[in-house]
Scaffold this motif. Structure first.
Motif, PDB file in Angstrom:
ATOM      1  N   PHE A   1      45.735  12.859  41.318  1.00 32.74           N
ATOM      2  CA  PHE A   1      44.692  12.806  40.300  1.00 32.74           C
ATOM      3  C   PHE A   1      44.456  11.353  39.895  1.00 32.74           C
ATOM      4  N   SER A   2      43.183  10.956  39.841  1.00 26.00           N
ATOM      5  CA  SER A   2      42.818   9.612  39.399  1.00 26.00           C
ATOM      6  C   SER A   2      41.364   9.642  38.953  1.00 26.00           C
ATOM      7  N   THR A   3      41.060   9.083  37.796  1.00 25.90           N
ATOM      8  CA  THR A   3      39.657   9.051  37.386  1.00 25.90           C
ATOM      9  C   THR A   3      38.872   8.043  38.207  1.00 25.90           C
ATOM     10  N   SER A   4      39.500   6.935  38.576  1.00 21.82           N
ATOM     11  CA  SER A   4      38.812   5.882  39.326  1.00 21.82           C
ATOM     12  C   SER A   4      38.900   6.078  40.831  1.00 21.82           C
ATOM     13  N   GLY A   5      39.946   6.758  41.286  1.00 14.82           N
ATOM     14  CA  GLY A   5      40.191   6.861  42.714  1.00 14.82           C
ATOM     15  C   GLY A   5      40.806   5.612  43.294  1.00 14.82           C
ATOM     16  N   GLY A   6      41.231   4.692  42.426  1.00 17.77           N
ATOM     17  CA  GLY A   6      41.723   3.416  42.922  1.00 17.77           C
ATOM     18  C   GLY A   6      43.099   3.005  42.452  1.00 17.77           C
ATOM     19  N   SER A   7      43.862   3.905  41.836  1.00 18.34           N
ATOM     20  CA  SER A   7      45.198   3.546  41.357  1.00 18.34           C
ATOM     21  C   SER A   7      46.111   3.259  42.546  1.00 18.34           C
ATOM     22  N   PRO A   8      46.664   2.044  42.648  1.00 15.54           N
ATOM     23  CA  PRO A   8      47.461   1.690  43.831  1.00 15.54           C
ATOM     24  C   PRO A   8      48.634   2.625  44.089  1.00 15.54           C
ATOM     25  N   ASN A   9      49.350   3.030  43.030  1.00 15.05           N
ATOM     26  CA  ASN A   9      50.507   3.897  43.266  1.00 15.05           C
ATOM     27  C   ASN A   9      50.091   5.298  43.700  1.00 15.05           C
ATOM     28  N   VAL A  10      48.949   5.757  43.230  1.00 18.11           N
ATOM     29  CA  VAL A  10      48.432   7.055  43.659  1.00 18.11           C
ATOM     30  C   VAL A  10      48.014   6.990  45.130  1.00 18.11           C
ATOM     31  N   LEU A  11      47.323   5.912  45.503  1.00 14.47           N
ATOM     32  CA  LEU A  11      46.901   5.758  46.894  1.00 14.47           C
ATOM     33  C   LEU A  11      48.101   5.645  47.832  1.00 14.47           C
ATOM     34  N   ARG A  12      49.147   4.955  47.389  1.00 15.79           N
ATOM     35  CA  ARG A  12      50.354   4.848  48.219  1.00 15.79           C
ATOM     36  C   ARG A  12      51.041   6.202  48.347  1.00 15.79           C
ATOM     37  N   GLY A  13      51.005   6.985  47.287  1.00 15.32           N
ATOM     38  CA  GLY A  13      51.566   8.330  47.367  1.00 15.32           C
ATOM     39  C   GLY A  13      50.816   9.192  48.367  1.00 15.32           C
ATOM     40  N   LEU A  14      49.485   9.101  48.365  1.00 15.83           N
ATOM     41  CA  LEU A  14      48.681   9.848  49.324  1.00 15.83           C
ATOM     42  C   LEU A  14      48.933   9.372  50.754  1.00 15.83           C
ATOM     43  N   ASP A  15      49.040   8.065  50.913  1.00 12.20           N
ATOM     44  CA  ASP A  15      49.287   7.514  52.244  1.00 12.20           C
ATOM     45  C   ASP A  15      50.630   7.998  52.793  1.00 12.20           C
ATOM     46  N   GLU A  16      51.646   7.989  51.952  1.00 11.05           N
ATOM     47  CA  GLU A  16      52.965   8.456  52.373  1.00 11.05           C
ATOM     48  C   GLU A  16      52.913   9.946  52.726  1.00 11.05           C
ATOM     49  N   ALA A  17      52.186  10.703  51.917  1.00  9.25           N
ATOM     50  CA  ALA A  17      52.061  12.130  52.176  1.00  9.25           C
ATOM     51  C   ALA A  17      51.371  12.386  53.512  1.00  9.25           C
ATOM     52  N   GLY A  18      50.295  11.640  53.772  1.00 13.51           N
ATOM     53  CA  GLY A  18      49.594  11.817  55.028  1.00 13.51           C
ATOM     54  C   GLY A  18      50.458  11.469  56.227  1.00 13.51           C
ATOM     55  N   ARG A  19      51.247  10.400  56.117  1.00 10.79           N
ATOM     56  CA  ARG A  19      52.115   9.984  57.217  1.00 10.79           C
ATOM     57  C   ARG A  19      53.193  11.020  57.507  1.00 10.79           C
ATOM     58  N   ARG A  20      53.598  11.754  56.480  1.00 10.28           N
ATOM     59  CA  ARG A  20      54.678  12.732  56.646  1.00 10.28           C
ATOM     60  C   ARG A  20      54.162  14.139  56.941  1.00 10.28           C
TER      61      ARG A  20
END
Length: 220
Positions: free
Chosen positions: A141-160
């Motif tokens: 969840f992010s209002t801006s879609g640009g929170s670095p820690n949120v994006l890193r969490g998504l990236d890690e999830a996608g890789r796994r």
């Protein structure tokens, strides 16, 4: 008007000296406009996301049916939304089937340890790495879609190999980049209030659709 609460807040007392109906009427009109904006935005989302919500619900139901679990995360108000969505799935209204769901910001020990010892940008990605398994679901969840820690969490999830779901506002920000997330719901608004209100509606609908898409009810 000599004093008292009327002296501090004259706009609330139209009959008092210095008071006026104008400010009160302005507040009422503003409230009506905001309510109308929220209702109109929610109605527009029904057509915009009907098919996407159904497809996302099928993926979530397939994950849960296969023994998967859901990890939800976000910052600030979005952390509250992540917790609310996880709670909605884990403790649904009767006779709903409880589904294994965690809100990562709730683990204050892990959150503060990672923030203090490594960096705040990894508070979600490290937890996804520790808890996520292929076939699980990560919801960001992010209002801006640009929170670095949120994006890193998504990236890690996608890789796994997790199913990734994102809720954002404005134009989606970096979360809307190709390949960043499998299921993306962008609220087309520049108001944080309207964005989070609409996101609440969407994840409640997603929860209901997921429960309906499950292959069988909880045998208990």
């Amino acid at each position: 008007m000599s004093g008292g609460v009327e002296a501090l807040y004259p706009f609330l007392y139209a009959g008092a000296e210095g008071g006026a109906a104008g400010p009160v009427a302005d507040v009422e009109a503003s409230t009506e406009r905001k309510a109308a904006e929220a209702a109109a935005l929610r109605e527009a989302l029904a057509d915009r996301f009907a098919g996407a919500l159904a497809a996302c619900a099928r993926d979530l139901a397939a994950s849960f049916a296969a023994g998967g679990r859901l990890l939800a995360f976000g910052n600030g108000g979005s952390a509250t939304d992540a917790r609310a969505f996880a709670a909605l799935l884990a403790a649904p209204p009767s006779p709903g089937r409880p589904l294994p769901s965690l809100a990562l910001a709730q683990d204050t020990a892990a959150l503060t340890a990672l923030a203090n010892d490594v960096g705040y940008e990894v508070v979600f990605s490290r937890q996804v790495a520790a808890l996520g398994r292929p076939g699980d679901v990560a919801v960001a969840f992010s209002t801006s879609g640009g929170s670095p820690n949120v994006l890193r969490g998504l990236d890690e999830a996608g890789r796994r190999g997790l199913v990734t779901v994102g809720f954002a506002g404005y134009d989606g920000g970096p979360m809307a980049a190709p390949g960043a997330v499998r299921h993306l719901f962008v609220i087309p608004s520049e108001s944080v209030h309207r964005i989070q209100e609409a996101q609440t509606t969407l994840y409640h609908v997603l929860g209901e659709l997921t429960a309906a898409a499950l292959p069988c009810a909880d045998p208990r």
